[in-house]
Scaffold this active site. Structure first.
Site, mmCIF file in Angstrom:
data_model
loop_
_atom_site.group_PDB
_atom_site.id
_atom_site.type_symbol
_atom_site.label_atom_id
_atom_site.label_comp_id
_atom_site.label_asym_id
_atom_site.label_seq_id
_atom_site.Cartn_x
_atom_site.Cartn_y
_atom_site.Cartn_z
ATOM 1 N N PRO A 77 0.833 -1.192 0.000
ATOM 2 C CA PRO A 77 0.000 0.000 0.000
ATOM 3 C C PRO A 77 0.875 1.252 0.000
ATOM 4 O O PRO A 77 1.758 1.386 0.843
ATOM 5 C CB PRO A 77 -0.769 -0.116 1.318
ATOM 6 C CG PRO A 77 0.068 -0.989 2.187
ATOM 7 C CD PRO A 77 0.817 -1.907 1.270
ATOM 8 N N ALA A 79 0.587 5.678 -0.977
ATOM 9 C CA ALA A 79 -0.412 6.739 -1.107
ATOM 10 C C ALA A 79 -0.338 7.434 -2.460
ATOM 11 O O ALA A 79 0.694 7.421 -3.129
ATOM 12 C CB ALA A 79 -0.207 7.763 0.013
ATOM 13 N N SER A 106 -4.194 1.552 -0.486
ATOM 14 C CA SER A 106 -4.001 2.426 0.671
ATOM 15 C C SER A 106 -5.270 3.197 1.000
ATOM 16 O O SER A 106 -6.023 3.588 0.103
ATOM 17 C CB SER A 106 -2.881 3.426 0.364
ATOM 18 O OG SER A 106 -2.783 4.401 1.374
ATOM 19 N N GLN A 127 -5.712 -1.426 2.886
ATOM 20 C CA GLN A 127 -4.868 -0.950 3.991
ATOM 21 C C GLN A 127 -5.641 0.094 4.760
ATOM 22 O O GLN A 127 -6.166 1.044 4.185
ATOM 23 C CB GLN A 127 -3.567 -0.357 3.439
ATOM 24 C CG GLN A 127 -2.651 0.229 4.513
ATOM 25 C CD GLN A 127 -2.986 1.674 4.823
ATOM 26 O OE1 GLN A 127 -3.542 2.375 3.980
ATOM 27 N NE2 GLN A 127 -2.678 2.124 6.029
ATOM 28 N N TYR A 129 -5.982 2.997 7.786
ATOM 29 C CA TYR A 129 -5.556 3.882 8.867
ATOM 30 C C TYR A 129 -6.779 4.118 9.727
ATOM 31 O O TYR A 129 -7.884 4.339 9.192
ATOM 32 C CB TYR A 129 -5.066 5.225 8.322
ATOM 33 C CG TYR A 129 -3.655 5.192 7.800
ATOM 34 C CD1 TYR A 129 -2.578 4.900 8.628
ATOM 35 C CD2 TYR A 129 -3.392 5.483 6.462
ATOM 36 C CE1 TYR A 129 -1.266 4.880 8.140
ATOM 37 C CE2 TYR A 129 -2.086 5.477 5.971
ATOM 38 C CZ TYR A 129 -1.033 5.169 6.822
ATOM 39 O OH TYR A 129 0.245 5.148 6.339
ATOM 40 N N THR A 155 -2.204 -0.631 9.436
ATOM 41 C CA THR A 155 -0.866 -0.054 9.632
ATOM 42 C C THR A 155 -0.717 0.396 11.080
ATOM 43 O O THR A 155 -1.529 1.178 11.568
ATOM 44 C CB THR A 155 -0.658 1.125 8.686
ATOM 45 O OG1 THR A 155 -0.722 0.643 7.348
ATOM 46 C CG2 THR A 155 0.700 1.784 8.919
ATOM 47 N N ARG A 164 9.991 13.203 7.256
ATOM 48 C CA ARG A 164 10.864 13.040 6.094
ATOM 49 C C ARG A 164 11.297 14.452 5.741
ATOM 50 O O ARG A 164 10.500 15.261 5.252
ATOM 51 C CB ARG A 164 10.081 12.426 4.934
ATOM 52 C CG ARG A 164 9.493 11.048 5.258
ATOM 53 C CD ARG A 164 7.982 11.069 5.310
ATOM 54 N NE ARG A 164 7.417 9.901 5.975
ATOM 55 C CZ ARG A 164 6.275 9.334 5.613
ATOM 56 N NH1 ARG A 164 5.568 9.815 4.594
ATOM 57 N NH2 ARG A 164 5.825 8.305 6.279
ATOM 58 N N LYS A 231 0.470 -4.498 9.953
ATOM 59 C CA LYS A 231 1.650 -4.070 9.184
ATOM 60 C C LYS A 231 2.460 -3.032 9.945
ATOM 61 O O LYS A 231 1.911 -2.036 10.417
ATOM 62 C CB LYS A 231 1.187 -3.461 7.865
ATOM 63 C CG LYS A 231 2.297 -2.843 7.024
ATOM 64 C CD LYS A 231 1.820 -2.454 5.640
ATOM 65 C CE LYS A 231 2.914 -1.763 4.850
ATOM 66 N NZ LYS A 231 3.174 -0.392 5.293
ATOM 67 N N SER A 253 7.776 -4.684 8.820
ATOM 68 C CA SER A 253 7.922 -3.470 8.027
ATOM 69 C C SER A 253 8.314 -2.322 8.919
ATOM 70 O O SER A 253 7.899 -2.254 10.081
ATOM 71 C CB SER A 253 6.571 -3.144 7.360
ATOM 72 O OG SER A 253 6.598 -1.866 6.749
ATOM 73 N N HIS A 255 7.876 0.700 7.422
ATOM 74 C CA HIS A 255 7.244 1.731 6.599
ATOM 75 C C HIS A 255 8.238 2.264 5.564
ATOM 76 O O HIS A 255 8.283 3.471 5.282
ATOM 77 C CB HIS A 255 6.731 2.864 7.505
ATOM 78 C CG HIS A 255 5.448 3.494 7.032
ATOM 79 N ND1 HIS A 255 4.266 3.403 7.737
ATOM 80 C CD2 HIS A 255 5.146 4.235 5.944
ATOM 81 C CE1 HIS A 255 3.307 4.075 7.109
ATOM 82 N NE2 HIS A 255 3.816 4.579 6.008
ATOM 83 N N ILE A 289 13.036 -4.150 -1.250
ATOM 84 C CA ILE A 289 13.063 -5.254 -2.221
ATOM 85 C C ILE A 289 13.268 -4.690 -3.635
ATOM 86 O O ILE A 289 12.445 -3.913 -4.116
ATOM 87 C CB ILE A 289 11.731 -6.041 -2.172
ATOM 88 C CG1 ILE A 289 11.553 -6.766 -0.842
ATOM 89 C CG2 ILE A 289 11.602 -7.006 -3.362
ATOM 90 C CD1 ILE A 289 12.292 -8.061 -0.683
ATOM 91 N N ARG A 310 7.706 1.373 -3.557
ATOM 92 C CA ARG A 310 8.193 2.433 -4.446
ATOM 93 C C ARG A 310 8.350 1.986 -5.899
ATOM 94 O O ARG A 310 7.979 2.742 -6.806
ATOM 95 C CB ARG A 310 9.519 2.996 -3.925
ATOM 96 C CG ARG A 310 9.395 3.799 -2.612
ATOM 97 C CD ARG A 310 10.768 4.324 -2.181
ATOM 98 N NE ARG A 310 10.758 5.030 -0.908
ATOM 99 C CZ ARG A 310 10.943 4.468 0.282
ATOM 100 N NH1 ARG A 310 11.132 3.153 0.374
ATOM 101 N NH2 ARG A 310 10.939 5.203 1.374
#
Lengths: 357, 357, 357, 357
Positions: A77, A79, A106, A127, A129, A155, A164, A231, A253, A255, A289, A310
């Site tokens: 998932p 966004a 997502s 997924q 939230y 999640t 970030r 997750k 994960s 994230h 991965i 990604r």
């Protein structure tokens, strides 16, 4: 340049995407140490391949939670796919179906979930939230069920959004015309420019629920008949707790290195989690991965399948549904090659002895 | 620049060879991690030399499968020598003989094996790929025997060809006039340009047999009186199996990092294989040997001799048979020097204590 | 730039010395891995300093083989000092005396040993190479005794000369006017340009005795009353053997990384040798000492003192005897500072707990 | 550029400060290995975060020696704040108070301690250097008490000043108008340009007492009613000794890598010290803290709080009291974020399991 691996796709996407989008997709939290470490973990593990096994027929198929998939790779998932390509999540859904695997959609989709599932030719998981507005949350779950999603992926590593810094400097926000479509009914769909911050961080701080606990997992189980996957776990004790609270699957994960910088690399913590969970739930892994051999390593260490995030976005950016499908197909071909060279004609043959004594 | 070590030869060859050839010779699989790791493994091992041993006379001679050789270095089987120099495998055979060692001739020779053996002044071993066409395979074995080859080296790490991305980007294929001469009778000699791929990968996929198992080793033993060596093993259990199926020798090899990327460095896996095989077969090692001290380390850890591949091609490229012979002689001089400095007047004196406590 | 550490002196010397000399002094064997590793070993060891010890008076003095020295640093034997400065070994002898320590004079001196000892104001030890011509060797020993040298340091890691490739490419040789003065009586003094090689390598191959064994150490002991030190050992068993054959001291050394490349870093092998020798001989160490803290680490791990080679040559090149003396004095000031900061007012207080748990 | 992390502040400060000041603040001892290692230690430790803990309310508050602070970060004692900004230590005191934490005022203040404490809106601790002139020292202690300082922090890792070579090359000294104000009464306030050395090194050598021992800690306790903290310890045995001599707190510190180069990274030695002290004193840590996650790691390994030095100076340089306060607030926000992402709503929840199995 004809792209022949996932890194090529990233390079091509880098030329096509605007800086704000690229920054959003590529960045990790803070100094991006976990982002890098996720990837490097694969490079530290060697594959002790077997020889003289008949690998004339390789079968990359497996099942996850009972659902057959063409290869042990799911679409993670992520966004806002319409930032990558106008067809957005519709393209991703078509690509996943064509490639024979599951798309995990997502909550933060730029397309309504009903439209995505309608366009999908394969299974879709949703997924989730959890919003402070619990009715909005309940509504998401009910709509996902109604639309035909086959599992819920909760999640748990984002009580707030990890910083970030590239995104903060970019003042990331959704451009006009794009929004969190699944929440438009609840009036929670806009990701506006924030002052000195990422607009998404503000959105998350304002709307998502940081008070979530294991009890909420029970609540979630009580309002849906869908299997639950948790997750964002990096600790054996948390994985055991997830199973005790009814999770059918656990995604190891961090994230994608986007939440807590210096969280451990997912591959590094997988073995202890595999041992702790002892087969009582299916384990998945994501983060970094990029190669077929990465998938083999994750499976040898206990994962049932991996999630790829990604690179799907790079595929979308380069060529929409075709690009995203090619990403999965490239991985399938690399997995097939690695299985042949490892002496593993089937996924079941990918055993722990491949990664060390 | 007068070349004084193997790296110098590579630099000189780089200036002379066309990109497609250079890419074919230099490349490793995928991200080339194993290619690099093979080499780095030697740098991580220290030589704990002995002093005050009489080394006024050093003797680099040894035997492999009973055959005396001037130094514990064999010429590894590599494909297509006429890409490096017009004299091709004939030059290599002459060089090996002159240097007092064995040439292992590749199935994928650009010269007929009979011509190579005829030109050779030393022993020749034949490296075998098993073709789907088993009669063609049987014919190769019979011709090798008839020509006078003294051992068969079965490559087991290439059920399919590992992807060397530089080679794919180059669309590697043999230029007009060059072909897999040993298979011309069987009509299997052309390595044509492939679409979006290495021509060699296509050749291998189409023609070599990926269904090979240990039973085929028994079959091979049943159709030849030559001793069998199995090449491409990185696991102790596979080495033990090879011996159980009649192999007289095992080459610890990952195909020079060209097959499965992230396969372990050969030197790293040698000690466990040495222990497992416990003297029941002779062990050889290849991958990244560039210095006399590399050879000492391999022998100290259990190898009977090493195989050198790419540097021979650099020698050929620089100066044909003379260049290839100089490569072996450079190694011989470096081994001699290292033996003197390690306090090892003979190959038998190269014992495990040299590489650690 | 006023030089304030040993690296500064190297940079200054680099500007003054001709390439051939610089190449000879700086180079290590082959890929120079041991050269680098010697130095890096100090960086891997941390100093766990003590606090609240009265360090108002520090005393860097110690003794080696009973001889008092002002600091635990000796001048290592190095060849051809007149390449660095016209005053050559005479300047070095004066510098060592002024700094209160011992000069170990190399057999390969560009000045007669008698002249060096005459110029010296401190003790001189004589480093011995054993020539094939044993009478020449005996004569060296007798002259060293007669001149007043106080110990013999037998180099055992050079049965042949390790290849320093930079030196080979330079075709190193002594310029007109310079020669191995100590051997001029025996007609063994010229180091001429060699074909495709270092002239020194040719000299060593032709004249030094690679057949030396432990028995020769007994012979040496039988012809001299001087204490014997064996230099060039990296193995505990060899150190024990040296003591058994009468050595009063052992220099843990790999010849500054100039003989066998990939020999272990000296600091790395020191602890096991300290344990094996168990106080039955004095241990010295050389290789890469550039900082006062390096000396503290060597002493904490069992060395009685260290030898410093190349930096003395940089000192000579920069300013003759004054430069060489300043090198030793810089080290003395750094040792003094490190002792203060480690809570060690005396050399005896430098104990193993400083370097780890 | 709007600074969003501590590294940004350093970059901005670098543009504003003169070379001599910058060199003084940034430099570490000798080769700056400990300076680098302090920082790298945080990068080697992973945070194994917990999920599904209610972190809707985070509380970064804690206490140190019974004093409440808003976050587990203190302002480390650093010298000469008026070099960074005209408001100097007054600005720092205001910033610390505004941010809700303690300022540790250095003996080497460019402002009188009485003025600093008067300007402070929060607690001030006084860092003490013991002068050879014991009456001057006693006077410092009495004035600190009288002014209202709430603890004494005795620096024990500087019997002499470690050499910071960049500072020596700069001939660091205080410009006209600046002096060690706290010592002006004793006539010990000038830090003049020294010949070929740092003026501060000369000042320290001349005036501070290198004969300090544990007995002096008893003396200090006898002349003050303030709690004592000992700063500069890297060994468990020294920490135990400090507690035995009455220290209420111990700062695990290597003086920011400025005293003994190759001293161990503080984070690396913290666990053994935590174990040795076993709760009998409060532990603090400094050296390289730049991120909220660094603080979490220090606390998980046993520290009660950390000290931050250089970044405060960058804050001062960029924007006086506001800049320094923003440094602390940035850290507070990063700690808050890391606590949320680690599943730690309170400081007490930061337990050892976060940093490893």
């Amino acid at each position: 340049m004809e792209p022949i691996n996932l890194f090529d796709f990233e390079r091509l996407a880098q030329k096509r995407l605007p800086d704000m989008t690229l920054g959003y997709y590529q960045s990790g939290a803070r100094d991006e140490l976990t982002l890098r470490s996720n990837r490097e973990a694969y490079e530290r593990v060697a594959l002790h391949y077997r020889v003289l096994v008949d690998v004339s027929r390789r079968d990359t198929r497996t099942t996850v939670l009972g659902t057959p998939i063409a290869l042990p790779v799911l679409v993670a998932p992520t966004a806002f796919h319409r930032l990558a390509h106008p067809d957005g999540e519709l393209a991703t859904a078509r690509a996943a179906g064509r490639a024979g695997t599951i798309m995990i959609l997502s909550t933060l989709s730029t397309t309504d979930m009903e439209a995505v599932v309608a366009a999908a030719t394969g299974p879709v998981w949703f997924q989730l939230y959890v919003y402070k507005d619990r009715e909005a949350t309940r509504s998401l779950v009910q709509r996902a069920e109604a639309a035909g999603c086959e599992a819920l992926v909760l999640t748990v590593d984002a009580p707030i959004l990890g910083t970030r810094e590239r995104v903060v400097r970019n003042r990331f926000h959704l451009p006009p015309g794009l929004s969190v479509r699944n929440l438009s009914g609840a009036g929670l769909d806009e990701v506006r420019e924030a002052k000195l911050d990422s607009g998404l961080a503000a959105y998350v701080a304002e709307r998502l629920d940081p008070s979530l606990t294991w009890a909420d997992l029970d609540w979630l189980a009580s309002i849906t008949r869908l299997p639950l996957v948790v997750k964002g776990i990096v600790r054996p004790d948390d994985a055991v707790r997830a199973v005790a609270h009814g999770a059918r699957g656990v995604v190891v994960s961090n994230h994608g290195g986007r939440q807590l910088d210096t969280a451990p690399a997912t591959l590094d913590v997988l073995p202890a989690i595999t041992e702790a969970v002892a087969g009582e739930a299916e384990l998945f892994l994501d983060g970094g991965i990029r190669r077929g051999t990465d998938v083999i390593k994750a499976l040898a260490l206990g994962a049932r399948a991996v999630l790829v995030g990604r690179p799907i976005l790079w595929g979308l950016a380069v060529d929409g549904a075709d690009g995203a499908a090619e990403i999965i197909d490239l991985l399938r071909r690399e997995i097939d090659e690695a299985m042949a060279l490892c002496g593993c004609p089937t996924v079941a043959a990918i055993t722990p002895d491949l990664v060390g004594r």
